[in-house]
Structures are given as C-alpha cells and as structure tokens.
Scaffold this active site. Structure first.
Site, PDB file in Angstrom:
ATOM      1  N   ASP A 167      -1.381  -0.525   6.415  1.00 22.43           N
ATOM      2  CA  ASP A 167      -1.316   0.222   7.668  1.00 22.43           C
ATOM      3  C   ASP A 167      -2.665   0.325   8.361  1.00 22.43           C
ATOM      4  OD1 ASP A 167      -2.122   2.116   5.488  1.00 22.43           O
ATOM      5  OD2 ASP A 167      -2.274   3.497   7.187  1.00 22.43           O
TER       6      ASP A 167
ATOM      7  N   ARG B 136     -14.676  11.493   1.312  1.00 22.72           N
ATOM      8  CA  ARG B 136     -14.418  12.168   2.581  1.00 22.72           C
ATOM      9  C   ARG B 136     -14.893  13.613   2.519  1.00 22.72           C
ATOM     10  NH1 ARG B 136      -8.800  11.290   2.925  1.00 22.72           N
ATOM     11  NH2 ARG B 136      -9.506   9.134   3.081  1.00 22.72           N
TER      12      ARG B 136
ATOM     13  N   GLY C  45     -11.337   7.209   0.799  1.00 21.90           N
ATOM     14  CA  GLY C  45     -11.440   7.946  -0.459  1.00 21.90           C
ATOM     15  C   GLY C  45     -11.560   9.434  -0.219  1.00 21.90           C
ATOM     16  N   GLY C  46     -10.630  10.205  -0.779  1.00 25.39           N
ATOM     17  CA  GLY C  46     -10.604  11.642  -0.534  1.00 25.39           C
ATOM     18  C   GLY C  46     -11.860  12.370  -0.967  1.00 25.39           C
TER      19      GLY C  46
ATOM     20  N   ASP D 208      -0.424   5.093   0.883  1.00 25.21           N
ATOM     21  CA  ASP D 208      -0.828   6.059   1.912  1.00 25.21           C
ATOM     22  C   ASP D 208      -0.687   5.478   3.305  1.00 25.21           C
ATOM     23  OD1 ASP D 208      -1.596   8.386   0.471  1.00 25.21           O
ATOM     24  OD2 ASP D 208      -3.473   7.453  -0.109  1.00 25.21           O
TER      25      ASP D 208
ATOM     26  N   ASP E   8       0.865  -1.172   0.000  1.00 30.52           N
ATOM     27  CA  ASP E   8       0.000   0.000   0.000  1.00 30.52           C
ATOM     28  C   ASP E   8       0.909   1.232   0.000  1.00 30.52           C
ATOM     29  OD1 ASP E   8      -2.375   1.643   0.485  1.00 30.52           O
ATOM     30  OD2 ASP E   8      -1.609   1.822   2.527  1.00 30.52           O
TER      31      ASP E   8
ATOM     32  N   THR F 227      -5.507   2.645  -3.722  1.00 29.30           N
ATOM     33  CA  THR F 227      -6.672   3.260  -4.344  1.00 29.30           C
ATOM     34  C   THR F 227      -6.471   4.760  -4.513  1.00 29.30           C
ATOM     35  OG1 THR F 227      -7.731   3.205  -2.165  1.00 29.30           O
ATOM     36  CG2 THR F 227      -8.361   1.510  -3.725  1.00 29.30           C
TER      37      THR F 227
ATOM     38  N   GLU G 188      -0.950  10.848   4.203  1.00 29.18           N
ATOM     39  CA  GLU G 188      -2.220  11.398   4.681  1.00 29.18           C
ATOM     40  C   GLU G 188      -1.981  12.677   5.477  1.00 29.18           C
ATOM     41  OE1 GLU G 188      -4.924  10.715   3.616  1.00 29.18           O
ATOM     42  OE2 GLU G 188      -5.194   8.582   3.223  1.00 29.18           O
TER      43      GLU G 188
END
Length: 231
Positions: free
Chosen positions: A178, A57, A53-54, A12, A10, A121, A19
C-alpha cells in the site's frame, strides 16, 4: 506470461486498515495509561507514518516534543511494548476489520490454488492473532514478521525471507503493498508489485508498482489477478 503461483501480502494498510483503526488507537491508549497528554488524531498520524516502524516513530515524536534522546528511547520502549498488548486487545474484539475486498480476493486466490504468504515488519505478537481473527479460513504458507526480520521496509529482507521459506522465485510471485516503502521493498526483492492505496498513501510515489489500484475491492485489481490465473 507464466501463471501466478504465489502472492505475498503486506498487512498494515494493505489487508487491514490497522494503522488508523489499530495502532493509532492503541498508541493513544498507551499514552493515556502512562498519564501523558499526547493523542494522535487520524490526519496528523498520517504524517507520522513517514517514519517507518512504531518504535522509531515514537522516538522521533518524543524527541521533537522536547525529550532527550536517551529518555525518548526508554519511554518509547515502554510505550511500544504496552501498545502491542493493547493492539492485541483491539484485535480480539474485532476493532481492526479487513479492508473491503480483502476476504474476497484471498478466497478467490486460494480457490485457484495460489499460495498465500505474508511479509510484514509488524510484530508477530499482534500479526498472528490478527490473521487468525480476521482471516480464519485462509491458510498462509509463510508469515514473516518484524520479530524475525528486524530491518524495516524499504529494505527487501522480509520479502527475500518469504521467498526463501516458500521456495518460490520472483518470477512466480506478486507482492501486494500500500505504500512507497513497501513497493520499494518488493521491487528490490525482484518482485512485481500491485499497490492498493489507502487514505494515508494515495499521494505516495508508487511508480515502481506493476499496477496501482484504489483498494482490494477495486474491480480493476480483481481483474488484474484473475487475468493471471488462466495463462
């Protein structure tokens, strides 16, 4: 136990603290440019990360702040597009560094002829520049992003696609994540998963992971991987 053949990472919060140091900062810059008073501080932003998902969010946040659903969707679309551009700018100036131990682990695995891939993602528009800027000597066999796989973790689709592209089965691979959503995605894809927590995920339920460490520089995490390179 079979010798480890491939590791799928992954991005992020796993390879980089993107993040806190990247997305959050870029969102705040996008708010400022748009003339909005909103600012996301580090601790409250951690709570917002419960929504994956930004863009999702942003929509959830804007609706909670009193925007109508249609207005929130349109505003989130514009803000998220600009945030991606600003994220790339932060990456270019080195403002999104690797997590401690990331370069060492990647280098050791590559030297041991372990194939490295990425399953995130996040948007390819910032993922590729980040990997090139932060890990220039590492060759990733496959980089699967949210640009191609639009369903978000904990759905396993991004991991299934990474395995399809590389030709490896779950018995040959380990995922590194994470968060609870990431671990769930990996496990649903049939993968063993090593979880490396950060400030935002230390309280997550990571019980599905084969091993949980405090970071990529955790000596126990390094030993976990080294012990699987000689069998």
């Amino acid at each position: 136990m079979r010798r480890l053949q491939a590791v799928i990472f992954d991005v992020d919060g796993t390879l980089v603290d993107s993040e806190r140091d990247g997305h959050r900062v870029a969102f705040n810059l996008a708010f400022e440019e748009a003339g909005l008073p909103d600012r996301w501080d580090p601790v409250p932003y951690g709570q917002l990360l419960n929504v994956t998902g930004g863009r999702r969010r942003l929509v959830r946040y804007l609706v909670a702040r009193g925007h109508g659903p249609a207005e929130a969707e349109e505003l989130a679309r514009r803000l998220h597009t600009r945030k991606t551009d600003l994220m790339r700018d932060l990456i270019e100036v080195g403002a999104v560094p690797p997590r401690p131990g990331a370069v060492r682990l990647l280098t050791e695995l590559a030297a041991a002829r372990v194939e490295l891939s990425v399953a995130t993602t996040g948007n390819r528009a910032w993922v590729e520049p980040l990997l090139a800027r932060t890990f220039p000597v590492v060759r990733f066999r496959a980089v699967v992003t949210g640009t191609e796989i639009t369903v978000l973790k904990p759905d396993p689709a991004v991991y299934l696609e990474a395995m399809r592209l590389t030709g490896h089965g779950p018995e040959d691979c380990v995922a590194v994540e994470d968060s609870a959503a990431g671990v769930s995605a990996a496990v649903q894809a049939g993968l063993r998963c090593v979880a490396v927590t950060n400030d935002y995920t230390r309280d997550h339920d990571l019980s599905g992971a084969a091993y949980v460490g405090e970071g990529l520089d955790d000596p126990a995490v390094l030993e976990w991987f080294r012990s699987r390179l000689t069998t």
